[in-house]
Write a protein that holds these residues in place. Sequence first.
Motif, PDB file in Angstrom:
ATOM      1  N   PHE A  48     102.192  51.039  57.376  1.00  0.00           N
ATOM      2  CA  PHE A  48     103.420  50.900  56.599  1.00  0.00           C
ATOM      3  C   PHE A  48     104.169  52.216  56.403  1.00  0.00           C
ATOM      4  CE2 PHE A  48     101.359  46.944  55.340  1.00  0.00           C
ATOM      5  CZ  PHE A  48     102.407  46.058  55.523  1.00  0.00           C
ATOM      6  N   VAL A  49     103.582  53.344  56.772  1.00  0.00           N
ATOM      7  CA  VAL A  49     104.277  54.622  56.621  1.00  0.00           C
ATOM      8  C   VAL A  49     105.547  54.583  57.460  1.00  0.00           C
ATOM      9  CG1 VAL A  49     104.165  57.105  57.093  1.00  0.00           C
ATOM     10  CG2 VAL A  49     102.214  55.949  56.034  1.00  0.00           C
ATOM     11  N   GLY A  50     106.669  54.908  56.815  1.00  0.00           N
ATOM     12  CA  GLY A  50     107.972  54.852  57.464  1.00  0.00           C
ATOM     13  C   GLY A  50     108.693  53.540  57.238  1.00  0.00           C
ATOM     14  N   SER A  71     104.290  58.588  52.906  1.00  0.00           N
ATOM     15  CA  SER A  71     102.878  58.835  53.191  1.00  0.00           C
ATOM     16  C   SER A  71     102.031  57.971  52.266  1.00  0.00           C
ATOM     17  CB  SER A  71     102.534  60.320  53.003  1.00  0.00           C
ATOM     18  OG  SER A  71     102.718  60.707  51.655  1.00  0.00           O
ATOM     19  N   TRP A  72     100.753  57.829  52.623  1.00  0.00           N
ATOM     20  CA  TRP A  72      99.843  56.980  51.851  1.00  0.00           C
ATOM     21  C   TRP A  72      98.503  57.668  51.695  1.00  0.00           C
ATOM     22  CZ3 TRP A  72     100.077  53.252  48.570  1.00  0.00           C
ATOM     23  CH2 TRP A  72      98.916  52.573  48.236  1.00  0.00           C
ATOM     24  N   ASP A  73      97.927  57.637  50.487  1.00  0.00           N
ATOM     25  CA  ASP A  73      96.622  58.211  50.192  1.00  0.00           C
ATOM     26  C   ASP A  73      95.660  57.064  49.873  1.00  0.00           C
ATOM     27  OD1 ASP A  73      94.345  59.356  48.941  1.00  0.00           O
ATOM     28  OD2 ASP A  73      95.523  61.087  48.305  1.00  0.00           O
ATOM     29  N   ASP A  74      94.746  56.772  50.814  1.00  0.00           N
ATOM     30  CA  ASP A  74      93.804  55.665  50.628  1.00  0.00           C
ATOM     31  C   ASP A  74      92.867  55.892  49.447  1.00  0.00           C
ATOM     32  OD1 ASP A  74      94.459  53.727  52.585  1.00  0.00           O
ATOM     33  OD2 ASP A  74      93.577  54.986  54.137  1.00  0.00           O
ATOM     34  N   LYS A  75      92.470  57.143  49.203  1.00  0.00           N
ATOM     35  CA  LYS A  75      91.535  57.431  48.112  1.00  0.00           C
ATOM     36  C   LYS A  75      92.159  57.128  46.752  1.00  0.00           C
ATOM     37  CE  LYS A  75      88.801  60.943  50.450  1.00  0.00           C
ATOM     38  NZ  LYS A  75      88.376  62.342  50.447  1.00  0.00           N
TER      39      LYS A  75
END
Length: 102
Positions: A48-50, A71-75
């Motif tokens: 899904f980034v962008g 951006s995405w941070d899974d943690k």
Amino acid sequence: MVDHKVQICKFFLQQRCRYGANCRLSHGTLMSLSSLKKYVSPSWGQPFVGASILAVSGNGASIWREAELESWDDKLNKGLVVFRDDGSSETVGAEAMSLSFE
């Protein structure tokens, strides 16, 4: 520019809107109960980034705004979004994001 039909009319919620169908704010959408489906939360990872999304800023306004997921941070289960109306950016959780259908 903000699409006013995304904002809920506070007067409609109080049953006091005098503009009716001509109101420039949203009065919601009627739909049959049988057309509702169980909500499946998206997994916001890298695919899904962008993407164009709707997001709620943490400024307390609770207004869904058009944005892009940078951006995405899974943690942390949070993403950096850039709002299209003013170019500001903010880190928000998955609960504050929704897919946008343009």
